[in-house]
Design a protein around this motif. Sequence first.
Motif, PDB file in Angstrom:
ATOM      1  N   LEU A   9     -62.927   3.646   7.487  1.00 45.05           N
ATOM      2  CA  LEU A   9     -63.022   5.244   7.334  1.00 45.05           C
ATOM      3  C   LEU A   9     -63.950   5.877   6.563  1.00 45.05           C
ATOM      4  O   LEU A   9     -64.695   6.388   6.413  1.00 45.05           O
ATOM      5  CB  LEU A   9     -61.752   5.473   7.883  1.00 45.05           C
ATOM      6  CG  LEU A   9     -60.555   5.586   9.426  1.00 45.05           C
ATOM      7  CD1 LEU A   9     -59.479   5.831   9.051  1.00 45.05           C
ATOM      8  CD2 LEU A   9     -61.128   6.020  10.729  1.00 45.05           C
TER       9      LEU A   9
ATOM     10  N   VAL B 123     -71.527   5.611  14.539  1.00 41.75           N
ATOM     11  CA  VAL B 123     -70.060   5.157  15.518  1.00 41.75           C
ATOM     12  C   VAL B 123     -69.636   4.096  14.862  1.00 41.75           C
ATOM     13  O   VAL B 123     -69.812   3.162  14.492  1.00 41.75           O
ATOM     14  CB  VAL B 123     -70.815   4.652  16.616  1.00 41.75           C
ATOM     15  CG1 VAL B 123     -71.536   6.316  17.791  1.00 41.75           C
ATOM     16  CG2 VAL B 123     -71.552   3.479  17.420  1.00 41.75           C
ATOM     17  N   LEU B 124     -67.935   4.295  15.195  1.00 39.33           N
ATOM     18  CA  LEU B 124     -66.997   3.436  14.911  1.00 39.33           C
ATOM     19  C   LEU B 124     -66.741   2.543  15.962  1.00 39.33           C
ATOM     20  O   LEU B 124     -65.959   3.660  17.129  1.00 39.33           O
ATOM     21  CB  LEU B 124     -66.134   3.975  14.074  1.00 39.33           C
ATOM     22  CG  LEU B 124     -64.842   3.286  13.572  1.00 39.33           C
ATOM     23  CD1 LEU B 124     -65.464   2.108  12.238  1.00 39.33           C
ATOM     24  CD2 LEU B 124     -63.246   3.932  13.147  1.00 39.33           C
TER      25      LEU B 124
ATOM     26  N   LEU C 201     -56.787  -0.431  17.912  1.00 32.79           N
ATOM     27  CA  LEU C 201     -56.936   1.174  16.856  1.00 32.79           C
ATOM     28  C   LEU C 201     -55.405   1.164  16.531  1.00 32.79           C
ATOM     29  O   LEU C 201     -55.244   1.951  15.585  1.00 32.79           O
ATOM     30  CB  LEU C 201     -58.366   1.922  17.050  1.00 32.79           C
ATOM     31  CG  LEU C 201     -58.528   3.082  16.263  1.00 32.79           C
ATOM     32  CD1 LEU C 201     -59.504   2.981  15.146  1.00 32.79           C
ATOM     33  CD2 LEU C 201     -59.380   4.465  17.120  1.00 32.79           C
TER      34      LEU C 201
ATOM     35  N   LEU D 190     -57.102  10.443  14.252  1.00 34.38           N
ATOM     36  CA  LEU D 190     -58.700   9.205  13.731  1.00 34.38           C
ATOM     37  C   LEU D 190     -60.076  10.130  14.878  1.00 34.38           C
ATOM     38  O   LEU D 190     -60.790  10.650  13.935  1.00 34.38           O
ATOM     39  CB  LEU D 190     -58.658   7.879  14.279  1.00 34.38           C
ATOM     40  CG  LEU D 190     -57.643   7.741  13.866  1.00 34.38           C
ATOM     41  CD1 LEU D 190     -57.758   5.912  14.258  1.00 34.38           C
ATOM     42  CD2 LEU D 190     -58.419   6.614  12.344  1.00 34.38           C
ATOM     43  N   ARG D 191     -59.502  10.870  15.673  1.00 31.44           N
ATOM     44  CA  ARG D 191     -60.445  11.676  16.951  1.00 31.44           C
ATOM     45  C   ARG D 191     -60.802  12.492  15.623  1.00 31.44           C
ATOM     46  O   ARG D 191     -61.767  13.097  15.807  1.00 31.44           O
ATOM     47  CB  ARG D 191     -59.671  12.044  18.370  1.00 31.44           C
ATOM     48  CG  ARG D 191     -60.306  13.003  18.620  1.00 31.44           C
ATOM     49  CD  ARG D 191     -59.605  13.630  19.495  1.00 31.44           C
ATOM     50  NE  ARG D 191     -58.938  14.713  19.773  1.00 31.44           N
ATOM     51  CZ  ARG D 191     -57.571  15.381  20.248  1.00 31.44           C
ATOM     52  NH1 ARG D 191     -57.489  15.183  21.576  1.00 31.44           N
ATOM     53  NH2 ARG D 191     -57.255  16.016  19.704  1.00 31.44           N
TER      54      ARG D 191
ATOM     55  N   ALA E 227     -62.835  12.166  12.824  1.00 31.35           N
ATOM     56  CA  ALA E 227     -64.317  11.756  13.247  1.00 31.35           C
ATOM     57  C   ALA E 227     -65.331  12.738  14.105  1.00 31.35           C
ATOM     58  O   ALA E 227     -66.163  13.091  13.466  1.00 31.35           O
ATOM     59  CB  ALA E 227     -64.403  10.955  14.313  1.00 31.35           C
TER      60      ALA E 227
ATOM     61  N   TRP F 145     -68.826  11.666  12.951  1.00 31.56           N
ATOM     62  CA  TRP F 145     -69.334  10.262  13.440  1.00 31.56           C
ATOM     63  C   TRP F 145     -68.752  10.051  14.560  1.00 31.56           C
ATOM     64  O   TRP F 145     -67.549  11.191  15.362  1.00 31.56           O
ATOM     65  CB  TRP F 145     -69.173   9.095  12.512  1.00 31.56           C
ATOM     66  CG  TRP F 145     -67.631   9.292  11.864  1.00 31.56           C
ATOM     67  CD1 TRP F 145     -67.612   9.661  10.161  1.00 31.56           C
ATOM     68  CD2 TRP F 145     -66.830   8.992  12.664  1.00 31.56           C
ATOM     69  NE1 TRP F 145     -66.344  10.015  10.132  1.00 31.56           N
ATOM     70  CE2 TRP F 145     -65.598   9.212  11.271  1.00 31.56           C
ATOM     71  CE3 TRP F 145     -65.940   8.238  13.434  1.00 31.56           C
ATOM     72  CZ2 TRP F 145     -63.809   8.848  11.253  1.00 31.56           C
ATOM     73  CZ3 TRP F 145     -65.031   7.379  13.711  1.00 31.56           C
ATOM     74  CH2 TRP F 145     -63.867   7.935  12.402  1.00 31.56           C
TER      75      TRP F 145
ATOM     76  N   LEU G 275     -66.761   7.870  17.471  1.00 32.19           N
ATOM     77  CA  LEU G 275     -65.361   6.714  18.270  1.00 32.19           C
ATOM     78  C   LEU G 275     -65.645   6.574  19.255  1.00 32.19           C
ATOM     79  O   LEU G 275     -65.512   6.620  20.019  1.00 32.19           O
ATOM     80  CB  LEU G 275     -64.250   7.436  18.004  1.00 32.19           C
ATOM     81  CG  LEU G 275     -62.903   6.302  17.375  1.00 32.19           C
ATOM     82  CD1 LEU G 275     -62.693   5.396  16.953  1.00 32.19           C
ATOM     83  CD2 LEU G 275     -61.695   7.435  17.875  1.00 32.19           C
TER      84      LEU G 275
ATOM     85  N   ASP H 251     -66.202   6.987  24.542  1.00 32.06           N
ATOM     86  CA  ASP H 251     -67.196   7.569  23.897  1.00 32.06           C
ATOM     87  C   ASP H 251     -67.126   8.649  23.326  1.00 32.06           C
ATOM     88  O   ASP H 251     -67.688   9.893  24.388  1.00 32.06           O
ATOM     89  CB  ASP H 251     -69.166   6.968  24.275  1.00 32.06           C
ATOM     90  CG  ASP H 251     -69.858   7.180  23.170  1.00 32.06           C
ATOM     91  OD1 ASP H 251     -69.026   7.869  22.187  1.00 32.06           O
ATOM     92  OD2 ASP H 251     -70.923   7.221  23.084  1.00 32.06           O
TER      93      ASP H 251
ATOM     94  N   SER I 144     -67.967  10.823  21.133  1.00 29.26           N
ATOM     95  CA  SER I 144     -69.381  11.141  20.469  1.00 29.26           C
ATOM     96  C   SER I 144     -70.211  12.372  21.254  1.00 29.26           C
ATOM     97  O   SER I 144     -70.776  13.152  21.317  1.00 29.26           O
ATOM     98  CB  SER I 144     -69.600  10.647  20.274  1.00 29.26           C
ATOM     99  OG  SER I 144     -70.848   9.634  21.268  1.00 29.26           O
TER     100      SER I 144
ATOM    101  N   SER J 223     -60.491  11.510  26.065  1.00 27.09           N
ATOM    102  CA  SER J 223     -59.152  11.531  24.691  1.00 27.09           C
ATOM    103  C   SER J 223     -58.459  11.865  25.332  1.00 27.09           C
ATOM    104  O   SER J 223     -56.844  10.992  24.837  1.00 27.09           O
ATOM    105  CB  SER J 223     -60.035  11.319  23.611  1.00 27.09           C
ATOM    106  OG  SER J 223     -60.256  12.088  22.801  1.00 27.09           O
TER     107      SER J 223
END
Length: 217
Positions: free
Chosen positions: A69, A79-80, A88, A98-99, A102, A107, A109, A117, A119, A127
Amino acid sequence: MGDNATTTKALGYVRVSTNEQASSGLGLGAQRTTITERCSARGWDLVDVVADEGLSASTLRRPGLTTALDRMAAGEADVLVVAKLDRLSRSLRDFIDLRDRAAAGGWGLVILDVALDMSTPSGQLTSNVLASVGEFERALISARTRDALAEARKRGVRLGRPPEIPDHVAARIRGRRAAGDSLRRIAADLTADDIPTARGGAVWSPSSVQTVLKSER
């Protein structure tokens, strides 16, 4: 995220707990292979893969994940990438955290086993649904387990230590107790290592540790 003129840079993250084996399909090697192959198929530049070995997903306070992170925040990758969602996080709250990190950091996830995805706008929506369904499913399993145990007690079934607890787990508990560790500390460590309780639960309590100790007398 990188534009059309640049190659997307990806940082991988993998994790296993102490009782998981490579043969289960959850091993570090299998996760690395999946991440590498999928990044290659998408034309992404996989800059590195960060690992946490022998750690539970019950908390985000993991050295490898913290490093990953921090590197994402520093702009080392776009991207992770994670092979499996449960590698995760297994917590709705942590997943949302985490979302949000990002989104705030600019960036993406990417979670491969659920084709997620985050992004993309559709990924963000998915998600939310995915995390909620996962939490709901765990709640249902917990409720069914409690109901089954209650029904067994009504029938007079004695609920002692079942054979699901491996001998090495019982020996570990006895050894830790003999060394002076508290029941609470032993329970916390067993939970962190993703070791199921006698009834298949994910969280150990001091009383469940005491039950194992009593059954060994």
